[in-house]
Design a protein around this motif. Structure first.
Motif, PDB file in Angstrom:
ATOM      1  N   TYR A   1       0.893  -1.281   0.079  1.00  8.61           N
ATOM      2  CA  TYR A   1      -0.072   0.020  -0.099  1.00  8.61           C
ATOM      3  C   TYR A   1       0.893   1.299  -0.077  1.00  8.61           C
ATOM      4  O   TYR A   1       2.172   1.141   0.301  1.00  8.61           O
ATOM      5  N   VAL A   2       0.175   2.453  -0.410  1.00  9.54           N
ATOM      6  CA  VAL A   2       0.727   3.644  -0.199  1.00  9.54           C
ATOM      7  C   VAL A   2      -0.320   4.559   0.047  1.00  9.54           C
ATOM      8  O   VAL A   2      -1.462   4.279   0.123  1.00  9.54           O
ATOM      9  N   VAL A   3       0.026   5.762   0.852  1.00  8.22           N
ATOM     10  CA  VAL A   3      -0.624   6.802   1.302  1.00  8.22           C
ATOM     11  C   VAL A   3      -0.556   7.963   0.285  1.00  8.22           C
ATOM     12  O   VAL A   3       0.414   8.472   0.310  1.00  8.22           O
ATOM     13  N   VAL A   4      -1.773   8.579  -0.081  1.00 10.75           N
ATOM     14  CA  VAL A   4      -1.629   9.839  -0.867  1.00 10.75           C
ATOM     15  C   VAL A   4      -2.443  10.771  -0.166  1.00 10.75           C
ATOM     16  O   VAL A   4      -3.485  10.435   0.472  1.00 10.75           O
ATOM     17  N   LYS A   5      -2.066  11.958  -0.618  1.00 13.50           N
ATOM     18  CA  LYS A   5      -3.030  12.858  -0.245  1.00 13.50           C
ATOM     19  C   LYS A   5      -3.915  13.439  -1.712  1.00 13.50           C
ATOM     20  O   LYS A   5      -3.223  13.843  -2.751  1.00 13.50           O
ATOM     21  N   ALA A   6      -4.969  13.741  -1.538  1.00 12.77           N
ATOM     22  CA  ALA A   6      -5.813  14.128  -2.455  1.00 12.77           C
ATOM     23  C   ALA A   6      -7.223  15.038  -2.345  1.00 12.77           C
ATOM     24  O   ALA A   6      -7.323  15.036  -0.876  1.00 12.77           O
ATOM     25  N   ASN A   7      -7.656  15.737  -3.225  1.00 12.18           N
ATOM     26  CA  ASN A   7      -8.762  16.432  -2.828  1.00 12.18           C
ATOM     27  C   ASN A   7     -10.117  15.841  -2.757  1.00 12.18           C
ATOM     28  O   ASN A   7     -10.920  16.176  -2.343  1.00 12.18           O
ATOM     29  N   SER A   8      -9.978  14.568  -3.244  1.00  7.38           N
ATOM     30  CA  SER A   8     -11.331  13.949  -3.294  1.00  7.38           C
ATOM     31  C   SER A   8     -11.168  12.237  -3.794  1.00  7.38           C
ATOM     32  O   SER A   8      -9.847  11.989  -4.184  1.00  7.38           O
ATOM     33  N   ILE A   9     -11.979  11.313  -3.500  1.00  5.63           N
ATOM     34  CA  ILE A   9     -11.633   9.926  -3.923  1.00  5.63           C
ATOM     35  C   ILE A   9     -11.471   9.831  -5.434  1.00  5.63           C
ATOM     36  O   ILE A   9     -10.803   8.960  -5.654  1.00  5.63           O
ATOM     37  N   ASP A  10     -12.107  10.655  -6.233  1.00  7.09           N
ATOM     38  CA  ASP A  10     -12.107  10.532  -7.664  1.00  7.09           C
ATOM     39  C   ASP A  10     -10.365  10.926  -8.050  1.00  7.09           C
ATOM     40  O   ASP A  10      -9.609  10.354  -8.942  1.00  7.09           O
ATOM     41  N   GLU A  11      -9.745  11.875  -7.323  1.00  4.91           N
ATOM     42  CA  GLU A  11      -8.397  12.302  -7.608  1.00  4.91           C
ATOM     43  C   GLU A  11      -7.606  11.176  -7.179  1.00  4.91           C
ATOM     44  O   GLU A  11      -6.640  10.971  -8.009  1.00  4.91           O
ATOM     45  N   ALA A  12      -7.792  10.699  -5.965  1.00  3.30           N
ATOM     46  CA  ALA A  12      -6.963   9.455  -5.300  1.00  3.30           C
ATOM     47  C   ALA A  12      -7.040   8.541  -6.500  1.00  3.30           C
ATOM     48  O   ALA A  12      -5.949   7.940  -6.801  1.00  3.30           O
ATOM     49  N   ALA A  13      -8.054   8.315  -6.989  1.00  5.33           N
ATOM     50  CA  ALA A  13      -8.460   7.080  -8.001  1.00  5.33           C
ATOM     51  C   ALA A  13      -7.610   7.386  -9.323  1.00  5.33           C
ATOM     52  O   ALA A  13      -6.897   6.315  -9.938  1.00  5.33           O
ATOM     53  N   GLU A  14      -7.443   8.468  -9.699  1.00  4.19           N
ATOM     54  CA  GLU A  14      -6.700   9.032 -11.050  1.00  4.19           C
ATOM     55  C   GLU A  14      -5.262   8.915 -10.788  1.00  4.19           C
ATOM     56  O   GLU A  14      -4.566   8.079 -11.452  1.00  4.19           O
ATOM     57  N   PHE A  15      -4.654   8.942  -9.464  1.00  9.23           N
ATOM     58  CA  PHE A  15      -3.280   8.659  -8.904  1.00  9.23           C
ATOM     59  C   PHE A  15      -3.021   7.183  -8.961  1.00  9.23           C
ATOM     60  O   PHE A  15      -2.029   6.723  -9.586  1.00  9.23           O
ATOM     61  N   ALA A  16      -4.173   6.176  -8.543  1.00  7.14           N
ATOM     62  CA  ALA A  16      -3.979   5.136  -8.663  1.00  7.14           C
ATOM     63  C   ALA A  16      -4.080   4.557  -9.993  1.00  7.14           C
ATOM     64  O   ALA A  16      -2.980   3.337 -10.369  1.00  7.14           O
ATOM     65  N   LYS A  17      -4.190   4.996 -10.961  1.00 11.72           N
ATOM     66  CA  LYS A  17      -4.281   4.573 -12.504  1.00 11.72           C
ATOM     67  C   LYS A  17      -2.938   4.690 -12.634  1.00 11.72           C
ATOM     68  O   LYS A  17      -2.688   3.729 -13.926  1.00 11.72           O
ATOM     69  N   GLY A  18      -2.039   5.364 -12.404  1.00 13.41           N
ATOM     70  CA  GLY A  18      -0.750   5.207 -12.560  1.00 13.41           C
ATOM     71  C   GLY A  18       0.143   4.267 -12.363  1.00 13.41           C
ATOM     72  O   GLY A  18       1.313   4.000 -12.389  1.00 13.41           O
ATOM     73  N   SER A  19      -0.440   3.092 -11.159  1.00 10.27           N
ATOM     74  CA  SER A  19       0.499   2.415 -10.572  1.00 10.27           C
ATOM     75  C   SER A  19       0.932   1.184 -11.328  1.00 10.27           C
ATOM     76  O   SER A  19      -0.093   0.618 -12.197  1.00 10.27           O
ATOM     77  N   PRO A  20       2.254   0.755 -11.456  1.00 10.71           N
ATOM     78  CA  PRO A  20       2.671  -0.229 -12.249  1.00 10.71           C
ATOM     79  C   PRO A  20       1.950  -1.627 -11.840  1.00 10.71           C
ATOM     80  O   PRO A  20       1.905  -2.479 -12.751  1.00 10.71           O
ATOM     81  N   VAL A  21       1.097  -1.839 -10.753  1.00 10.44           N
ATOM     82  CA  VAL A  21       0.666  -3.052 -10.112  1.00 10.44           C
ATOM     83  C   VAL A  21      -0.246  -3.215 -11.317  1.00 10.44           C
ATOM     84  O   VAL A  21      -0.646  -4.422 -11.540  1.00 10.44           O
ATOM     85  N   LEU A  22      -0.970  -2.264 -12.026  1.00 12.93           N
ATOM     86  CA  LEU A  22      -2.232  -2.681 -13.050  1.00 12.93           C
ATOM     87  C   LEU A  22      -1.466  -3.355 -14.139  1.00 12.93           C
ATOM     88  O   LEU A  22      -2.573  -3.310 -14.965  1.00 12.93           O
ATOM     89  N   GLN A  23      -0.316  -3.408 -14.411  1.00  9.74           N
ATOM     90  CA  GLN A  23       0.212  -3.988 -15.429  1.00  9.74           C
ATOM     91  C   GLN A  23      -0.072  -5.596 -15.583  1.00  9.74           C
ATOM     92  O   GLN A  23      -0.244  -6.241 -16.377  1.00  9.74           O
ATOM     93  N   GLY A  24      -0.287  -5.986 -14.308  1.00 11.14           N
ATOM     94  CA  GLY A  24      -0.845  -7.496 -14.254  1.00 11.14           C
ATOM     95  C   GLY A  24      -2.093  -7.673 -14.528  1.00 11.14           C
ATOM     96  O   GLY A  24      -3.206  -7.076 -13.850  1.00 11.14           O
ATOM     97  N   GLU A  25      -2.399  -8.628 -15.397  1.00  8.54           N
ATOM     98  CA  GLU A  25      -3.895  -8.859 -15.420  1.00  8.54           C
ATOM     99  C   GLU A  25      -4.739  -9.340 -14.367  1.00  8.54           C
ATOM    100  O   GLU A  25      -4.114 -10.193 -13.365  1.00  8.54           O
ATOM    101  N   GLY A  26      -5.858  -8.697 -14.039  1.00  8.20           N
ATOM    102  CA  GLY A  26      -6.712  -8.925 -12.980  1.00  8.20           C
ATOM    103  C   GLY A  26      -6.271  -8.280 -11.555  1.00  8.20           C
ATOM    104  O   GLY A  26      -6.889  -8.306 -10.552  1.00  8.20           O
ATOM    105  N   ASN A  27      -5.049  -7.689 -11.756  1.00  4.89           N
ATOM    106  CA  ASN A  27      -4.727  -6.789 -10.464  1.00  4.89           C
ATOM    107  C   ASN A  27      -5.505  -5.654 -10.330  1.00  4.89           C
ATOM    108  O   ASN A  27      -6.018  -4.982 -11.375  1.00  4.89           O
ATOM    109  N   THR A  28      -5.594  -5.092  -9.258  1.00  6.70           N
ATOM    110  CA  THR A  28      -6.352  -3.972  -8.880  1.00  6.70           C
ATOM    111  C   THR A  28      -5.790  -3.135  -7.728  1.00  6.70           C
ATOM    112  O   THR A  28      -4.858  -3.574  -7.153  1.00  6.70           O
ATOM    113  N   VAL A  29      -6.089  -1.802  -7.781  1.00  6.60           N
ATOM    114  CA  VAL A  29      -5.811  -0.849  -6.565  1.00  6.60           C
ATOM    115  C   VAL A  29      -6.978  -0.514  -6.123  1.00  6.60           C
ATOM    116  O   VAL A  29      -7.768   0.232  -6.584  1.00  6.60           O
TER     117      VAL A  29
END
Length: 118
Positions: free
Chosen positions: A78-106
């Protein structure tokens, strides 16, 4: 700004990456985290979650060894991020290399701050 935890879930915990794959993934992860830090949105260094000496306490108070890599899904860290909203935090999550693995999620979760609201 609020703090959100990004939880890395791997669909198949039994898959083991090669040392080369791990090195590449770690570099991509560091680049992603450095990008979040440069914008002031990285709050806390994430840690991997190891299987060694792990225990699971069940609802009936039974304690078992685990979790194990053979299970269908594992938490990778896990990591902890600062964001103005859950939507902004989800946008940050989209950049995670974890998502390169099929079926992986953040998973993105707001951290409770003990302020009487959460």
């Amino acid at each position: 700004m609020k703090e959100y935890m990004l939880i890395f879930r791997h669909q198949d915990g039994s898959k083991i990456a090669s040392p080369e794959q791990m090195q590449q993934w770690m570099q991509q992860t560091m680049d992603w985290l450095n990008g979040l830090a440069a914008t002031g949105n990285f709050e806390g260094k994430g840690n991997g979650l190891l299987f060694d000496d792990a225990k699971v306490v069940h609802h009936n108070k039974v304690v078992t060894n685990g979790p194990f890599g053979e299970i269908k899904e594992t938490l990778g860290g896990y990591v902890v991020v600062k964001a103005n909203s859950i939507d902004e935090a989800a946008e940050f999550a989209k950049g995670s290399p974890v998502l390169q693995g099929e079926g992986n999620t953040v998973e993105v979760r707001l951290l409770a701050k003990g302020d009487g609201v959460h």
